[in-house]
Write an enzyme that holds these catalytic residues in place. Structure first.
Site, PDB file in Angstrom:
ATOM      1  N   GLU A 143       0.851  -1.203   0.000  1.00 59.66           N
ATOM      2  CA  GLU A 143       0.000   0.000   0.000  1.00 59.66           C
ATOM      3  C   GLU A 143       0.876   1.239   0.000  1.00 59.66           C
ATOM      4  OE1 GLU A 143      -0.737   2.502   2.352  1.00 59.66           O
ATOM      5  OE2 GLU A 143       0.277   1.803   4.150  1.00 59.66           O
ATOM      6  N   ARG A 179      -5.691  -0.327   4.212  1.00 60.50           N
ATOM      7  CA  ARG A 179      -5.360  -0.044   2.796  1.00 60.50           C
ATOM      8  C   ARG A 179      -4.723  -1.239   2.101  1.00 60.50           C
ATOM      9  NH1 ARG A 179      -3.855   4.789   5.327  1.00 60.50           N
ATOM     10  NH2 ARG A 179      -1.678   4.168   5.484  1.00 60.50           N
ATOM     11  N   SER A 217       9.070   5.752   4.570  1.00 60.29           N
ATOM     12  CA  SER A 217       8.168   6.854   4.897  1.00 60.29           C
ATOM     13  C   SER A 217       8.902   8.168   4.648  1.00 60.29           C
ATOM     14  CB  SER A 217       7.757   6.719   6.369  1.00 60.29           C
ATOM     15  OG  SER A 217       7.018   7.835   6.766  1.00 60.29           O
ATOM     16  N   HIS A 297       6.299   9.499  17.449  1.00 61.28           N
ATOM     17  CA  HIS A 297       5.395   9.507  16.294  1.00 61.28           C
ATOM     18  C   HIS A 297       4.034  10.088  16.653  1.00 61.28           C
ATOM     19  CE1 HIS A 297       2.889   8.078  12.922  1.00 61.28           C
ATOM     20  NE2 HIS A 297       3.954   8.450  12.226  1.00 61.28           N
ATOM     21  N   PHE A 304       1.260  17.404  12.899  1.00 62.68           N
ATOM     22  CA  PHE A 304       0.817  17.428  11.511  1.00 62.68           C
ATOM     23  C   PHE A 304      -0.668  17.830  11.444  1.00 62.68           C
ATOM     24  CE2 PHE A 304      -0.870  15.376   7.671  1.00 62.68           C
ATOM     25  CZ  PHE A 304       0.013  15.844   6.709  1.00 62.68           C
ATOM     26  N   HIS A 321       4.306   7.426   1.968  1.00 62.55           N
ATOM     27  CA  HIS A 321       4.900   6.180   2.443  1.00 62.55           C
ATOM     28  C   HIS A 321       4.480   4.998   1.596  1.00 62.55           C
ATOM     29  CE1 HIS A 321       1.847   4.803   5.831  1.00 62.55           C
ATOM     30  NE2 HIS A 321       1.573   4.217   4.691  1.00 62.55           N
TER      31      HIS A 321
HETATM   32  C1  HEM Z   1       0.842   7.358   9.697  1.00 63.62           C
HETATM   33  C2  HEM Z   1       2.667  11.800  10.177  1.00 63.62           C
HETATM   34  C3  HEM Z   1       7.103   9.932   9.678  1.00 63.62           C
HETATM   35  C4  HEM Z   1       5.254   5.514  10.374  1.00 63.62           C
HETATM   36  C5  HEM Z   1       0.975   8.724   9.773  1.00 63.62           C
HETATM   37  C6  HEM Z   1      -0.096   9.671   9.587  1.00 63.62           C
HETATM   38  C7  HEM Z   1       0.400  10.905   9.733  1.00 63.62           C
HETATM   39  C8  HEM Z   1       1.798  10.761   9.988  1.00 63.62           C
HETATM   40  C9  HEM Z   1      -0.345  12.237   9.636  1.00 63.62           C
HETATM   41  C10 HEM Z   1      -1.537   9.304   9.267  1.00 63.62           C
HETATM   42  C11 HEM Z   1      -1.611   9.179   7.763  1.00 63.62           C
HETATM   43  C12 HEM Z   1      -3.009   8.917   7.320  1.00 63.62           C
HETATM   44  O1  HEM Z   1      -3.527   7.820   7.602  1.00 63.62           O
HETATM   45  O2  HEM Z   1      -3.559   9.814   6.686  1.00 63.62           O
HETATM   46  C13 HEM Z   1       4.036  11.693  10.045  1.00 63.62           C
HETATM   47  C14 HEM Z   1       4.933  12.803   9.906  1.00 63.62           C
HETATM   48  C15 HEM Z   1       6.179  12.280   9.745  1.00 63.62           C
HETATM   49  C16 HEM Z   1       6.054  10.823   9.801  1.00 63.62           C
HETATM   50  C17 HEM Z   1       4.506  14.282   9.918  1.00 63.62           C
HETATM   51  C18 HEM Z   1       7.497  12.965   9.541  1.00 63.62           C
HETATM   52  C19 HEM Z   1       7.661  14.272   9.483  1.00 63.62           C
HETATM   53  C20 HEM Z   1       6.985   8.568   9.835  1.00 63.62           C
HETATM   54  C21 HEM Z   1       8.077   7.639   9.797  1.00 63.62           C
HETATM   55  C22 HEM Z   1       7.553   6.384  10.022  1.00 63.62           C
HETATM   56  C23 HEM Z   1       6.136   6.543  10.171  1.00 63.62           C
HETATM   57  C24 HEM Z   1       9.511   8.008   9.507  1.00 63.62           C
HETATM   58  C25 HEM Z   1       8.201   5.053  10.107  1.00 63.62           C
HETATM   59  C26 HEM Z   1       9.383   4.735   9.705  1.00 63.62           C
HETATM   60  C27 HEM Z   1       3.888   5.629  10.209  1.00 63.62           C
HETATM   61  C28 HEM Z   1       2.980   4.510  10.140  1.00 63.62           C
HETATM   62  C29 HEM Z   1       1.713   5.036   9.929  1.00 63.62           C
HETATM   63  C30 HEM Z   1       1.875   6.482   9.884  1.00 63.62           C
HETATM   64  C31 HEM Z   1       3.338   3.036  10.268  1.00 63.62           C
HETATM   65  C32 HEM Z   1       0.417   4.279   9.751  1.00 63.62           C
HETATM   66  C33 HEM Z   1      -0.304   4.097  11.032  1.00 63.62           C
HETATM   67  C34 HEM Z   1      -1.614   3.372  10.820  1.00 63.62           C
HETATM   68  O3  HEM Z   1      -2.290   3.638   9.821  1.00 63.62           O
HETATM   69  O4  HEM Z   1      -1.954   2.546  11.669  1.00 63.62           O
HETATM   70  N1  HEM Z   1       2.121   9.420  10.006  1.00 63.62           N
HETATM   71  N2  HEM Z   1       4.742  10.517  10.001  1.00 63.62           N
HETATM   72  N3  HEM Z   1       5.828   7.874  10.048  1.00 63.62           N
HETATM   73  N4  HEM Z   1       3.185   6.793  10.056  1.00 63.62           N
HETATM   74 FE1  HEM Z   1       3.967   8.638  10.124  1.00 63.62          FE
END
Ligand code: HEM
Length: 349
Positions: A143, A179, A217, A297, A304, A321
């Site tokens: 996804e 997804r 990501s 996170h 965000f 991502h």
């Molecule tokens: C989901 C923000 C970096 C792992 C999300 C979501 C946001 C977010 C807003 C929800 C997305 C959605 O469903 O619309 C951010 C921001 C980051 C960042 C602002 C950096 C500036 C990362 C990094 C990783 C990560 C580096 C892992 C290596 C995840 C995962 C989800 C997620 C696994 C999915 C969670 C789920 O749906 O259960 N992130 N993220 N994120 N993020 Fe991040």
């Protein structure tokens, strides 16, 4: 609004033992997002990571030369090749080329031609480490998510299209799982363990296991200016970095085999102002748990949402991502002259 799951992969969620979607059918996400749509019409693609590592700064030039040669060898075969750099948990510098192929045959044909050269490098590393990590996700187990509709990144560039409308399954914990097309039928349980197979002095393969999860990501702040840039630099990025360092140094304890916080290498023609976290996990559940519960996170997710609201959804920061759940036969790991904390060797050797 449309489902993130491509129309030809949708099916009823009949199995009562599987978690249903965490949202109701009329859920409206708090901000828009899109997914890549596959125009290649293949059911399995390839993600290749090819890395060089060194500790002594005097080896930098040799490392660059080796990666330059590899980049030439990838050109014309892999799609959307990018070069990125990072420092690993053992203090080594690493430079990595990432490329994609639309199907396993295209990658296998390319690799057949490279094998002799690769084996030749193994005998002449001169203090460098060289590795390849190849993932072959099935389209049912892949996804992607994009916070903006105007730019594809990573595997999205190769898949070639995006959803015509914003998607529904995002903006809540559990959206990633919902997804993945296979979530309609399976729970993504992991089984088995990692295993090291020595193949020659200093050369090791790692055999992966069923249900392992990968995430790349990415962050793109090339258009971010003013207050939003200050917020990104002063609040979001330092928290992101702390989360990335936690996963790099302590991730194994929570099911993260390895994590890299990588910067796209602008000095070699790379796109400006891009970074990404790339990690491999024992299973999807461990990745979900970190994203939902780790203070770093949780904080960047909250920041965000705050910025989205303050700017009424018109954000310049772009996030993307790609996530894959991999079968045991869909992973190749080879480490030549690498230290014991490299990639899939981390916590094993
Ligand atoms: C989901 C923000 C970096 C792992 C999300 C979501 C946001 C977010 C807003 C929800 C997305 C959605 O469903 O619309 C951010 C921001 C980051 C960042 C602002 C950096 C500036 C990362 C990094 C990783 C990560 C580096 C892992 C290596 C995840 C995962 C989800 C997620 C696994 C999915 C969670 C789920 O749906 O259960 N992130 N993220 N994120 N993020 Fe991040």
């Amino acid at each position: 609004m449309e489902s993130a799951i491509a129309p030809h992969l949708r099916c009823p969620r009949h199995d009562p033992d599987l978690n249903p979607r965490r949202i109701s059918d009329d859920f409206l996400p708090p901000f828009p997002a899109w997914t890549a749509r596959d125009k290649t019409e293949q059911d399995q693609s390839v993600m290749g990571y090819f890395g060089v590592q060194w500790r002594d700064p005097a080896l930098r030039e040799a490392a660059d030369r080796l990666l330059d040669t590899l980049a030439q060898r990838l050109a014309g075969s892999a799609v959307n090749v990018e070069r990125a750099i990072f420092e690993d948990g053992a203090g080594y510098a690493n430079a990595v080329l990432i490329g994609y192929w639309p199907d396993p045959q295209a990658h296998a044909g390319w690799w057949r031609v490279q094998q002799e050269w690769w084996q030749g490098q193994a005998c002449a590393l001169g203090g460098l480490g060289l590795y390849r990590e190849v993932f072959l996700p099935r389209s049912t187990h892949l996804e992607t998510l994009f916070s903006a509709s105007d730019r594809l990144e990573g595997i999205g560039v190769m898949l070639g299209g995006r959803s015509a409308e914003p998607i529904q399954e995002h903006g809540y914990w559990g959206g990633m799982r919902d997804r993945l097309p296979a979530s309609q039928k399976e729970a993504f349980a992991a089984s088995g363990g990692r295993e090291i197979v020595p193949i020659a002095p200093g050369a090791r393969l790692v055999i992966g296991h069923e249900g392992l999860a990968l995430i790349r990501s990415g962050q793109d702040w090339s258009d971010v200016i003013g207050q939003e840039l200050a917020l990104y630099r002063d609040r979001i990025e330092p928290t992101l970095r702390a989360g990335m360092m936690f996963l790099r140094d302590k991730g194994v304890e929570i099911g993260c085999y390895f994590n890299r916080y990588m910067q796209v290498d602008e000095t070699r023609g790379g796109k400006p102002c891009r970074s990404f976290g790339m990690s491999v996990w024992r299973d999807l559940a461990s990745l979900e748990h970190w994203a939902e519960h780790h203070p770093t996170h949780k904080a960047i997710f909250g920041d965000f949402l705050e910025v989205v609201q303050a700017l009424r959804g018109i954000l310049s920061l772009r996030l993307f991502h790609e996530v894959a759940v991999l079968q045991s036969d869909a992973q190749i790991y080879e480490y030549l002259g690498c230290h014991d904390r490299t990639g899939m060797l981390n916590g094993l050797a």
